[in-house]
Design a protein around this motif. Structure first.
Motif, mmCIF file in Angstrom:
data_model
loop_
_atom_site.group_PDB
_atom_site.id
_atom_site.type_symbol
_atom_site.label_atom_id
_atom_site.label_comp_id
_atom_site.label_asym_id
_atom_site.label_seq_id
_atom_site.Cartn_x
_atom_site.Cartn_y
_atom_site.Cartn_z
ATOM 1 N N ASP A 104 0.937 -1.090 0.366
ATOM 2 C CA ASP A 104 0.291 0.326 -0.109
ATOM 3 C C ASP A 104 0.920 1.235 -0.515
ATOM 4 O OD1 ASP A 104 0.095 1.157 2.788
ATOM 5 O OD2 ASP A 104 0.033 -0.953 3.300
ATOM 6 N N GLN A 153 1.083 4.178 1.794
ATOM 7 C CA GLN A 153 2.161 4.100 3.290
ATOM 8 C C GLN A 153 3.413 3.139 3.018
ATOM 9 O OE1 GLN A 153 -0.357 4.871 6.486
ATOM 10 N NE2 GLN A 153 -1.316 6.063 6.028
ATOM 11 N N SER A 159 -0.748 10.016 7.315
ATOM 12 C CA SER A 159 -2.634 10.078 7.143
ATOM 13 C C SER A 159 -4.117 10.669 7.142
ATOM 14 C CB SER A 159 -2.344 9.256 8.388
ATOM 15 O OG SER A 159 -1.705 7.610 8.433
ATOM 16 N N TYR A 181 7.688 7.605 11.437
ATOM 17 C CA TYR A 181 6.603 6.409 10.031
ATOM 18 C C TYR A 181 6.309 5.733 11.799
ATOM 19 C CZ TYR A 181 7.975 8.700 6.476
ATOM 20 O OH TYR A 181 7.640 9.512 4.850
ATOM 21 N N VAL A 199 2.728 3.547 10.467
ATOM 22 C CA VAL A 199 3.201 3.197 8.809
ATOM 23 C C VAL A 199 4.348 2.330 8.400
ATOM 24 C CG1 VAL A 199 4.021 4.892 6.682
ATOM 25 C CG2 VAL A 199 3.094 5.865 8.480
#
Length: 241
Positions: free
Chosen positions: A40, A42, A91, A182, A187
């Motif tokens: 994905d 992120q 996000s 992150y 993330v």
């Protein structure tokens, strides 16, 4: 990922590392779109940031004597601060819209600079702080701050080795800031990447930097400047479409 997919990613990583060394940026821009095919968005930002960190470790080591400490000081501190802010908002903020705005800006700037090669963003501390802040924010948010960083660093008229070395050190401290941020925000933390793949990624990062350094030594300063502007324009088009 399957073996073929790992191989494709490593191949692109090598090319990205080589191009990034010559242009002073670029590995994230090339790798993020590829990584999105496997994980994905992120997670792609996170794992490419890890490669970017490895890439810049080797660049800093190879170009260490050429770092311009004054430019690094006024550019690097705001980069760190705003990289943290961007990484915290990954996000929350509308990434797609911000990416398009960045794309249009890069296209206009690079095209104008190519037509008017004498044009430069004024090389002063205010613009250095502004450039560090904006590029750090986009690096933390979407992993694509290098193009903006290069745009502002070009204004200082640094010799190509000094330019690459200083940009690499700034990118390195930005990566050291955004990667832990992150992780704190979960993330990319859910992706399990094999240790063997990380070892290969480290080798690829080093090989790409060494190849890029050899190419850089053969370039004239004016040609180098045009390559960077051309890369900025191409990145803008890719981000826009």
């Amino acid at each position: 990922m399957a073996v073929l997919e790992y191989g494709l990613f490593l191949t692109v990583a090598y090319l990205a590392s080589m191009i990034a060394t010559v242009a002073g940026f670029g590995s994230s821009t090339l790798l993020v779109p590829i990584a999105i095919f496997f994980v994905d968005f992120q997670s792609a930002i996170f794992w490419v940031a890890c490669f970017h960190l490895l890439n810049n470790i080797f660049k800093v080591k190879l170009f260490l004597p050429h770092i311009d400490c004054k430019v690094f000081a006024i550019f690097g501190v705001p980069s760190i601060l705003f990289a943290f802010i961007g990484a915290r908002f990954i996000s929350i903020w509308p990434v797609a819209i911000l990416t398009k705005v960045l794309a249009v800006f890069l296209i206009i700037f690079s095209a104008f600079s190519f037509v008017r090669p004498d044009f430069r963003v004024p090389a002063n501390p205010t613009n250095a702080v502004l450039g560090g802040s904006i590029s750090g924010f986009f690096a933390g948010l979407i992993g694509l701050g290098g193009a903006l960083r290069s745009m502002f660093l070009l204004s200082f008229g640094l010799p190509k080795e000094n330019y690459v070395a200083t940009a690499a050190l700034i990118a390195f401290v930005v990566d050291l800031t955004r990667i832990p941020t992150y992780l704190a925000g979960r993330v990319g933390a859910e992706q399990n990447i094999p240790c063997l793949f990380l070892i290969f990624l480290t080798i690829i990062a080093y090989a790409g930097v060494r190849t890029g350094k050899l190419l850089l030594a053969r370039l004239e300063q004016e040609v180098f400047h045009k390559i960077v502007l051309g890369a900025l324009f191409a990145i803008g088009l890719k981000l826009l479409f």
